[in-house]
Design an enzyme around this catalytic site. Structure first.
Site, PDB file in Angstrom:
ATOM      1  CE  LYS A  70      -4.178  -1.785   2.177  1.00  0.00           C
ATOM      2  NZ  LYS A  70      -5.223  -1.542   3.159  1.00  0.00           N
ATOM      3  N   GLY A 128      -4.273   1.746  18.011  1.00  0.00           N
ATOM      4  CA  GLY A 128      -3.311   1.433  16.952  1.00  0.00           C
ATOM      5  C   GLY A 128      -2.926   2.683  16.182  1.00  0.00           C
ATOM      6  N   GLY A 130      -1.018   2.305  12.951  1.00  0.00           N
ATOM      7  CA  GLY A 130      -0.466   1.835  11.680  1.00  0.00           C
ATOM      8  C   GLY A 130      -1.235   2.413  10.499  1.00  0.00           C
ATOM      9  N   GLY A 131      -1.187   1.687   9.387  1.00  0.00           N
ATOM     10  CA  GLY A 131      -1.803   2.170   8.153  1.00  0.00           C
ATOM     11  C   GLY A 131      -3.314   2.364   8.267  1.00  0.00           C
ATOM     12  CB  ALA A 132      -6.026   0.188   9.539  1.00  0.00           C
ATOM     13  NE  ARG A 153       3.082  -3.203  20.373  1.00  0.00           N
ATOM     14  CZ  ARG A 153       3.134  -4.297  19.632  1.00  0.00           C
ATOM     15  NH1 ARG A 153       2.855  -5.464  20.169  1.00  0.00           N
ATOM     16  NH2 ARG A 153       3.420  -4.245  18.348  1.00  0.00           N
ATOM     17  CE1 TYR A 226     -11.658  -8.720   6.063  1.00  0.00           C
ATOM     18  CE2 TYR A 226     -12.563 -10.931   6.086  1.00  0.00           C
ATOM     19  CZ  TYR A 226     -11.713  -9.987   5.542  1.00  0.00           C
ATOM     20  OH  TYR A 226     -10.917 -10.327   4.470  1.00  0.00           O
ATOM     21  N   GLY A 247     -16.049  -5.724  11.224  1.00  0.00           N
ATOM     22  CA  GLY A 247     -15.110  -5.310  10.183  1.00  0.00           C
ATOM     23  C   GLY A 247     -15.651  -5.507   8.771  1.00  0.00           C
TER      24      GLY A 247
HETATM   25  P1  ATR Z   1      -2.244  -1.845   9.551  1.00  0.00           P
HETATM   26  O1  ATR Z   1      -1.572  -1.349   8.310  1.00  0.00           O
HETATM   27  O2  ATR Z   1      -3.236  -2.954   9.314  1.00  0.00           O
HETATM   28  O3  ATR Z   1      -2.812  -0.749  10.379  1.00  0.00           O
HETATM   29  P2  ATR Z   1       0.227  -2.024  11.008  1.00  0.00           P
HETATM   30  O4  ATR Z   1       0.711  -0.857  10.245  1.00  0.00           O
HETATM   31  O5  ATR Z   1       1.123  -3.204  11.198  1.00  0.00           O
HETATM   32  O6  ATR Z   1      -1.110  -2.612  10.399  1.00  0.00           O
HETATM   33  O7  ATR Z   1      -0.260  -1.491  12.455  1.00  0.00           O
HETATM   34  C1  ATR Z   1      -0.692  -2.326  13.451  1.00  0.00           C
HETATM   35  C2  ATR Z   1      -0.897  -1.513  14.729  1.00  0.00           C
HETATM   36  O8  ATR Z   1      -1.335  -2.406  15.738  1.00  0.00           O
HETATM   37  C3  ATR Z   1       0.368  -0.848  15.243  1.00  0.00           C
HETATM   38  O9  ATR Z   1       0.046   0.403  15.743  1.00  0.00           O
HETATM   39  C4  ATR Z   1       0.822  -1.796  16.370  1.00  0.00           C
HETATM   40  O10 ATR Z   1       1.456  -1.166  17.459  1.00  0.00           O
HETATM   41  P3  ATR Z   1       3.012  -0.728  17.429  1.00  0.00           P
HETATM   42  O11 ATR Z   1       3.059   0.601  16.742  1.00  0.00           O
HETATM   43  O12 ATR Z   1       3.399  -0.654  18.857  1.00  0.00           O
HETATM   44  O13 ATR Z   1       3.730  -1.817  16.678  1.00  0.00           O
HETATM   45  C5  ATR Z   1      -0.495  -2.331  16.876  1.00  0.00           C
HETATM   46  N1  ATR Z   1      -0.330  -3.663  17.464  1.00  0.00           N
HETATM   47  C6  ATR Z   1      -0.010  -4.810  16.828  1.00  0.00           C
HETATM   48  N2  ATR Z   1       0.019  -5.845  17.704  1.00  0.00           N
HETATM   49  C7  ATR Z   1      -0.275  -5.331  18.930  1.00  0.00           C
HETATM   50  C8  ATR Z   1      -0.399  -5.887  20.239  1.00  0.00           C
HETATM   51  N3  ATR Z   1      -0.221  -7.191  20.461  1.00  0.00           N
HETATM   52  N4  ATR Z   1      -0.710  -5.041  21.260  1.00  0.00           N
HETATM   53  C9  ATR Z   1      -0.898  -3.722  21.046  1.00  0.00           C
HETATM   54  N5  ATR Z   1      -0.805  -3.150  19.817  1.00  0.00           N
HETATM   55  C10 ATR Z   1      -0.499  -3.936  18.773  1.00  0.00           C
END
Ligand code: ATR
Length: 283
Positions: A70, A128, A130-132, A153, A226, A247
């Site tokens: 992406k 979270g 990340g990208g979403a 986190r 989902y 989802g």
């Molecule tokens: P996406 O693109 O689907 O949003 P991503 O970019 O990998 O996926 O982001 C995943 C998010 O979930 C991140 O913010 C991650 O936290 P970190 O920034 O600390 O890595 C969070 N995440 C993933 N596993 C987690 C867990 N077990 N506990 C808390 N947060 C988690």
């Protein structure tokens, strides 16, 4: 039926075998009697550039883009829609005179939420960063949210996203800690959205970041996961008497938005829902 005139649309990603998007889009083409077909293309990172060039050469009309491409794919496009540029990721490509990039993920989530509650003037907490999370937080603010709080986190990542959002939209956006701060802010929150993979198959028993004792009846809780349909977080929300959104809603609405970009027509929600129903039963 595939004819000499059939136009190709598809999905690029790695992996792609488990996607349920083809069921939606092919049902949409059938509904409008359009001579299009939607297929999946397994594209590795090394081949991404060639995949985009090849798609252009083969007169592919539109692509969805999924993990892990992406962000990387943006380099190979001619124009990028403003929201997608700010989100920093593209999930939809239209091959027109130029190769155009869009992001419909945020809009998908927002439309799902708007079905049960207006985003305008609301206080939203997003788990979270990340990208979403980027896609949904940008779109929530563009759709009139009053406040967006990001709990992650890794705090630095939430801070950096909050800064980006503030720079662009100058709204009430903050990073908050998972723990006491999250608990406190939830008390008068309107909407809670999980964008982390916590609780996603096969880790269905993973403890959600928010439990029912932290929720209230007026809260709307949306999980972008989902599979399973009812995640641990949504189960907690149900126990608290809060409204839940699975989802699947986001998946369907992001698909509808992509379909609109490619064809200019909006497929009815129930066409996509019915096409997905047998697949959802298997989850
Ligand atoms: P996406 O693109 O689907 O949003 P991503 O970019 O990998 O996926 O982001 C995943 C998010 O979930 C991140 O913010 C991650 O936290 P970190 O920034 O600390 O890595 C969070 N995440 C993933 N596993 C987690 C867990 N077990 N506990 C808390 N947060 C988690």
């Amino acid at each position: 039926m595939i004819t000499g005139k059939t136009k190709i649309m598809g999905l690029i990603g790695d992996p792609v075998e488990h996607t349920i998007s083809p069921y939606m889009h092919n049902a949409g083409f059938k509904h409008f009697n359009m001579d299009y077909v939607y297929v999946t293309f397994h594209v590795t990172k090394e081949n991404l550039k060639f995949a985009i060039e090849g798609a252009r050469a083969l007169d592919v009309r539109g692509l969805n883009v999924t993990i892990p491409h992406k962000i990387e794919v943006m380099k190979y496009l001619d124009v990028i829609q403003e929201t997608a540029w700010h989100i920093g990721a593209v999930n939809t490509i239209k091959f027109a005179d130029e190769i155009e990039g869009y992001n419909t993920d945020g809009l998908g989530a927002v439309r799902g939420i708007q079905d049960v509650k207006s985003i305008k003037g609301s206080k939203i907490i997003i788990l979270g960063a990340g990208g979403a999370s980027r896609a949904i937080s940008f779109q929530s603010l563009l759709s009139g949210a009053k406040q967006v709080l990001i709990a992650n986190r890794t705090r630095d990542k939430a801070l950096s996203l909050a800064l980006d959002l503030n720079d662009y939209l100058n709204k009430d956006v903050r990073a908050i800690d998972i723990g006491e701060e999250l608990k406190e802010e939830l008390q008068d929150a309107d909407i809670l959205i999980n964008t982390t993979p916590i609780g996603m198959y096969p880790n269905v028993d993973q403890e959600p970041l928010v439990t029912s004792d932290m929720m209230h009846e007026g809260l709307v809780v949306n999980d972008v996961i989902y599979n399973p349909l009812e995640t641990g977080l949504l189960r907690e929300a149900r126990l608290a008497g809060a409204k839940t959104i699975t989802g699947i809603k986001m998946l369907i609405y992001q698909g509808i938005e992509s379909f609109k970009i490619w064809t200019g027509r909006e497929p009815p929600m129930d066409v996509f829902e019915e096409a997905l129903a047998p697949e959802i039963k298997k989850l």
